[in-house]
Design a protein around this motif. Sequence first.
Motif, PDB file in Angstrom:
ATOM      1  N   HIS A 191      -8.629  -3.997  -3.210  1.00  0.00           N
ATOM      2  CA  HIS A 191      -7.947  -3.897  -2.121  1.00  0.00           C
ATOM      3  C   HIS A 191      -8.707  -2.160  -1.568  1.00  0.00           C
ATOM      4  O   HIS A 191      -8.634  -2.103  -0.217  1.00  0.00           O
ATOM      5  CB  HIS A 191      -6.511  -3.661  -2.390  1.00  0.00           C
ATOM      6  N   MET A 194     -11.553  -3.788   0.371  1.00  0.00           N
ATOM      7  CA  MET A 194     -11.015  -4.404   1.540  1.00  0.00           C
ATOM      8  C   MET A 194     -10.720  -3.398   2.407  1.00  0.00           C
ATOM      9  O   MET A 194     -10.853  -3.537   3.822  1.00  0.00           O
ATOM     10  CB  MET A 194      -9.713  -5.286   1.176  1.00  0.00           C
ATOM     11  N   GLY A 195     -10.051  -2.254   2.018  1.00  0.00           N
ATOM     12  CA  GLY A 195      -9.649  -1.213   2.886  1.00  0.00           C
ATOM     13  C   GLY A 195     -10.941  -0.635   3.630  1.00  0.00           C
ATOM     14  O   GLY A 195     -10.954  -0.252   4.880  1.00  0.00           O
ATOM     15  N   GLN A 197     -13.715  -2.103   4.029  1.00  0.00           N
ATOM     16  CA  GLN A 197     -14.338  -2.985   5.281  1.00  0.00           C
ATOM     17  C   GLN A 197     -13.399  -2.863   6.355  1.00  0.00           C
ATOM     18  O   GLN A 197     -14.169  -3.020   7.577  1.00  0.00           O
ATOM     19  CB  GLN A 197     -14.259  -4.611   4.705  1.00  0.00           C
ATOM     20  N   ALA A 198     -12.318  -2.717   6.367  1.00  0.00           N
ATOM     21  CA  ALA A 198     -11.324  -2.499   7.648  1.00  0.00           C
ATOM     22  C   ALA A 198     -11.975  -1.452   8.348  1.00  0.00           C
ATOM     23  O   ALA A 198     -11.859  -1.593   9.548  1.00  0.00           O
ATOM     24  CB  ALA A 198      -9.909  -2.763   7.024  1.00  0.00           C
ATOM     25  N   GLU A 199     -12.172  -0.511   7.625  1.00  0.00           N
ATOM     26  CA  GLU A 199     -12.640   0.743   8.151  1.00  0.00           C
ATOM     27  C   GLU A 199     -13.867   0.679   8.948  1.00  0.00           C
ATOM     28  O   GLU A 199     -13.980   1.131  10.040  1.00  0.00           O
ATOM     29  CB  GLU A 199     -12.707   2.018   7.113  1.00  0.00           C
ATOM     30  N   GLN A 201     -14.836  -2.178  10.161  1.00  0.00           N
ATOM     31  CA  GLN A 201     -14.481  -2.811  11.400  1.00  0.00           C
ATOM     32  C   GLN A 201     -13.490  -2.207  12.381  1.00  0.00           C
ATOM     33  O   GLN A 201     -13.095  -2.986  13.306  1.00  0.00           O
ATOM     34  CB  GLN A 201     -13.768  -4.276  10.957  1.00  0.00           C
ATOM     35  N   LYS A 203     -10.447  -1.461  12.040  1.00  0.00           N
ATOM     36  CA  LYS A 203      -9.060  -1.927  12.030  1.00  0.00           C
ATOM     37  C   LYS A 203      -8.163  -1.180  11.194  1.00  0.00           C
ATOM     38  O   LYS A 203      -8.003  -1.182  10.025  1.00  0.00           O
ATOM     39  CB  LYS A 203      -9.084  -3.428  11.400  1.00  0.00           C
ATOM     40  N   GLU A 206      -4.938  -2.047   9.154  1.00  0.00           N
ATOM     41  CA  GLU A 206      -5.239  -2.890   8.166  1.00  0.00           C
ATOM     42  C   GLU A 206      -5.743  -2.099   7.044  1.00  0.00           C
ATOM     43  O   GLU A 206      -5.485  -2.131   5.845  1.00  0.00           O
ATOM     44  CB  GLU A 206      -6.278  -3.977   8.164  1.00  0.00           C
ATOM     45  N   ARG A 207      -6.570  -0.959   7.221  1.00  0.00           N
ATOM     46  CA  ARG A 207      -7.176   0.074   6.398  1.00  0.00           C
ATOM     47  C   ARG A 207      -5.925   0.543   5.683  1.00  0.00           C
ATOM     48  O   ARG A 207      -6.013   0.843   4.412  1.00  0.00           O
ATOM     49  CB  ARG A 207      -7.884   0.741   7.043  1.00  0.00           C
ATOM     50  N   TYR A 210      -4.223  -1.691   3.148  1.00  0.00           N
ATOM     51  CA  TYR A 210      -4.988  -2.208   1.778  1.00  0.00           C
ATOM     52  C   TYR A 210      -5.275  -1.041   0.897  1.00  0.00           C
ATOM     53  O   TYR A 210      -4.924  -0.793  -0.109  1.00  0.00           O
ATOM     54  CB  TYR A 210      -6.264  -2.484   2.379  1.00  0.00           C
ATOM     55  N   LEU A 268      -1.899 -10.856   5.947  1.00  0.00           N
ATOM     56  CA  LEU A 268      -3.650 -10.688   5.803  1.00  0.00           C
ATOM     57  C   LEU A 268      -3.953 -11.800   4.827  1.00  0.00           C
ATOM     58  O   LEU A 268      -3.286 -12.315   3.877  1.00  0.00           O
ATOM     59  CB  LEU A 268      -3.853  -9.343   5.325  1.00  0.00           C
TER      60      LEU A 268
END
Length: 712
Positions: A191, A194-195, A197-199, A201, A203, A206-207, A210, A268
């Motif tokens: 996670h 994944m955070g 990746q959200a950063e 993108q 998002k 979501e960051r 996660y 998510l």
Amino acid sequence: QSAVSVPRDFEGCSTLRKYLGQLHFLQSRIPMGHGQEAAVPVTWTEIFSGKAVTHEDIKYEQACVLYNLGALHSMLGAMDKRVSEECAAGAFTYLRDHFPHSYSVDMSHQILSLNINLMLGQAQECLLEKSMLDNRKSFLVARISAQVVDYYKEACRALENSETASLLGKIQKDWKKLVQMKIYYFAAVAHLHMGKQAEEQQKFGERVIYFQSALDKLNEAIKLAKGQPETVQEALRFTMDVIGGKYNSAKKDNDFIYHEAVPALDTLQSVKGAPLVKALPVNPTDPAVTGPDIFAKLVPMAAHEASSLYSEEKAKLLPDVMAKIEAKNEVLDQFMDSMQLDPETVDNLDMYDHIPPVLMEKCAALSVRPDTVRNLVQSMQVLSGVFTDVEASLKEIRDLLEEDEAQERKLQELLGRVPPAPGSPPGLAEVSKECSKYLELHEKASFTNTELHRAMNLHLGNLRLLGGPLEQVRAALPTPSLSEDDKQVLQNLKRILAKVQEMRDQRLSLEQQLREMIQKDDITTSLVTTDRSEMKKLFEEQLKKYDQLKVYLEQNLAAQENVLKALTDANVKYAAVRKALAEVEHKWNTTVQTLVASYEAYEDLMKKSQEGKDFYTDLEGKAAKLLERARAACQASEAHRQQLLERELKKQPPPRPTAPKPPLQKKPLDEAGGPEAAELGSLAQPGEGLRGPRPSDDPLSMLDPLWTLNKA
């Protein structure tokens, strides 16, 4: 002899593989299997109990050598690199799929499945570490870490099996705790990335979720890591610094800059694992490993070759069936995990029929101490009394000091600023200083006293309840109120959950039957008497005996979709009941915890109450002494002021007699010098001036004519 005492290196692995291959060659020619003519006793030590286990079966010798091959590879993997873990997983997989599980505890199906998943999990860990060092994309790292979690979850399921727990004994709990710690830890790593990746993108909502999930899972891992080596603790602390910093930064940025909505984690898409490792297959007859067949001339090779071909045909059955079973099991496990329906706790209505043991223990303890509440109230009353006395004493001291200051100011207004004469009382400053100190102590203690009374009022009702009849305690605990329809919904859900478990058990039983059939299926005798041209037909006839089991398995797998659909419908109807039961359970647990906390707070309240009484008793004594000193100092100060007044009066000249005033004669403005002269003539006699003494009954009037005018 070399295979029994191999060196702990790759040369030892080579020796074990060579011996395994030669045993296979020997078995294919000499009847040394269980119950056969040339069978000899084979003895090995069981790994968990340390007991010697003996079987008259050459396959037991092969199984033990395979186990040691997997164990040695796992030892080398701990010191070296990922490929050894994959070799270990391959050895344990071959042992599980091709040998009976009844030889010894350490070769049971559950233990071998546990070993396989542990080896694959550790191999995937190595790959995860390399991916992180190589700065691979965050989403790929997250998937690799999620696969580590999946392998360890499978290992944990094997550990939770009742059969495994009884086999492993005491070490089962330690292993389970360690595996669960790793599950939470690598879920946190997944996670975290994944955070990231959200950063990437942008998002930002979501960051945050996660990183928060990663922090929660890491905290669970830290709880489970108690007792682990310092290296593990250090790694957890480092990870906490990384994840904690990421979460705090992300939350702050989102709160103050981006203001994106933070979604719930379950909305998510879950992270699907990426299995990048595999159990490397074992080929016992690989000539590159076994070397020359030393029994080549003992048995005609034609029969051996035909038997090997049939074994290959049999071997094709199991992977195909197992792939279907594992795929269905994965879907079922994911579905049940998402439902969060535990058959053992979905219906916990029996819990509300009795008082929990922890609460019964507190009630019993209070029943032998009936004066608990009274003692607490009396103690607090005594504390309040002493508190009031101290406050009154300090107020009186403060009033005395203020009164003295007022008198001092009046004196200074009369005489001007008068420095204290020699011998004037010096105690007032000390009294004032001590009074300020005591007032400060009293103010701080007053807050503590207020908090203590608030805490007592908070727990008093609960203590009375615990000391009362058990019926009242039971009545105070929340209980669910379900309608007949709700009960019907609950029963239907339990019935379908039982069907799910029945389907699991049947599937496992059919799988075990298939494995046993394949292991016991030996047509060597038939092959010796069968013409080579008829071999293919014989294979087909022999393989037909597996068709019935395969049909049963197919039916079991096909039924899963209908069962899960029924479970979904039942769960939808159960949602309202589940919410109501969850709320009641939360209230029930909260009430129990509150009552237990009140009981445990009693001793602390009594202790703090006694400490308060001791403090205020000591302060009361000091305040009483200070009050006496204040009174004495104020009296001395008053006497000092009187002395100053008398001394000032003696300095003034006595009033001289004056002749009666003649009638005031008005003069023309030009003689008297203007109206001001007329006014002055009305205030003073000629020759006296404005500052001459005047007769008066008030001695203070002679000290300050201005004060006299003001007074008039």
